[in-house]
Write a protein that holds these residues in place. Structure first.
Motif, PDB file in Angstrom:
ATOM      1  N   TYR A  23       0.805  -0.864  -0.122  1.00  0.00           N
ATOM      2  CA  TYR A  23       0.209  -0.004  -0.060  1.00  0.00           C
ATOM      3  C   TYR A  23       0.813   1.342   0.095  1.00  0.00           C
ATOM      4  CZ  TYR A  23      -3.466   3.451   1.360  1.00  0.00           C
ATOM      5  OH  TYR A  23      -4.330   4.733   1.480  1.00  0.00           O
TER       6      TYR A  23
ATOM      7  N   GLU B   2       1.690   5.326  -0.096  1.00  0.00           N
ATOM      8  CA  GLU B   2       0.905   6.724   0.152  1.00  0.00           C
ATOM      9  C   GLU B   2       2.160   7.736   0.263  1.00  0.00           C
ATOM     10  OE1 GLU B   2      -1.149   7.014   3.883  1.00  0.00           O
ATOM     11  OE2 GLU B   2      -0.200   5.308   4.634  1.00  0.00           O
TER      12      GLU B   2
ATOM     13  N   PRO C  77      -3.131   7.463  -2.835  1.00  0.00           N
ATOM     14  CA  PRO C  77      -2.662   6.328  -2.478  1.00  0.00           C
ATOM     15  C   PRO C  77      -3.114   5.140  -3.538  1.00  0.00           C
ATOM     16  CG  PRO C  77      -3.730   7.417  -0.478  1.00  0.00           C
ATOM     17  CD  PRO C  77      -4.231   8.231  -1.700  1.00  0.00           C
TER      18      PRO C  77
ATOM     19  N   VAL D 279      -2.389   0.594  -4.453  1.00  0.00           N
ATOM     20  CA  VAL D 279      -1.769  -0.474  -4.190  1.00  0.00           C
ATOM     21  C   VAL D 279      -0.584  -1.086  -5.310  1.00  0.00           C
ATOM     22  CG1 VAL D 279      -3.567  -1.422  -2.587  1.00  0.00           C
ATOM     23  CG2 VAL D 279      -3.696  -1.774  -4.953  1.00  0.00           C
TER      24      VAL D 279
END
Length: 208
Positions: free
Chosen positions: A148, A150, A160, A162
């Motif tokens: 993840y 960000e 953000p 993935v």
């Protein structure tokens, strides 16, 4: 269909779909000879080991092809897929020789037959076969995770997201390929020596 010509001898074997059975014919100078199938334990053992030798010969051939590809200075993209296929074939076929099977009259190789200098290679092939080629085990041949991502605190330069990260083993280096081919050649030599003695025992035991 199986066909082989040796001097004046011709051997043919095929499956007759109408009769639902295997048919074999042996001729000498085109004259049909009398034959019979030997179903004794010695003969079954001989054929079982003959099939294993054929499998090891395939491993040897695939290894030679892989080495030829690895020796090329320029590697086209498709070589990665070809090398992966060759390596998986080598792993599964090599270990097939040590696995229990009814198709070879129950004949299988024992670890004790492996030359001492190749025991480590043999055990590594077992591990790779079980965890890479045949199953997906705990070894790090293939794995991955999802990240993840960000921006740092106080920044908003992007939303953000993935990011999946994964890896998968596709082949082997020259050293591994060389070890497999040399081990297969050693086993073939050992088995062929035993086969000569076994064939003599078969001839001596035949009720003429």
């Amino acid at each position: 269909m199986y066909y082989e010509k040796i001097g004046g001898f011709e051997v043919k074997a095929f499956f007759d779909s109408d009769k639902g059975q295997l048919v074999h014919k042996v001729t000498y100078r085109r004259k049909l000879l009398k034959t019979r199938v030997l179903g004794d334990r010695l003969s079954q053992s001989y054929i079982g080991h003959k099939l294993i030798i054929a499998d090891l010969a395939s491993v040897l051939s695939w290894g030679n092809i892989a080495m030829t590809l690895l020796d090329r200075k320029i590697q086209p993209p498709e070589n990665k897929t070809i090398l992966h296929s060759l390596f998986v074939s080598m792993l599964t076929t090599y270990w097939k020789c040590f696995a229990d099977t009814k198709g070879r009259h129950g004949v299988q190789l024992n670890r004790k037959l492996v030359p001492k200098q190749y025991i480590v290679v043999h055990d590594e092939l077992r591990r790779m076969r079980h965890n890479l080629a045949a199953h997906s085990g705990d070894d790090p041949f293939e794995n991955g995770y999802v990240l993840y991502v960000e921006d740092v605190a106080g920044k908003s330069r992007f939303e953000p997201f993935v990011l999946p990260v994964h890896w998968k083993a596709y082949g082997a280096d020259k050293k591994m390929i060389k070890n497999i081919t040399e081990l297969s050649k050693q086993l073939i030599d050992v088995l062929e020596g035993k086969q000569e003695k076994l064939l003599k025992r078969i001839m001596d035991s035949v009720d003429k």
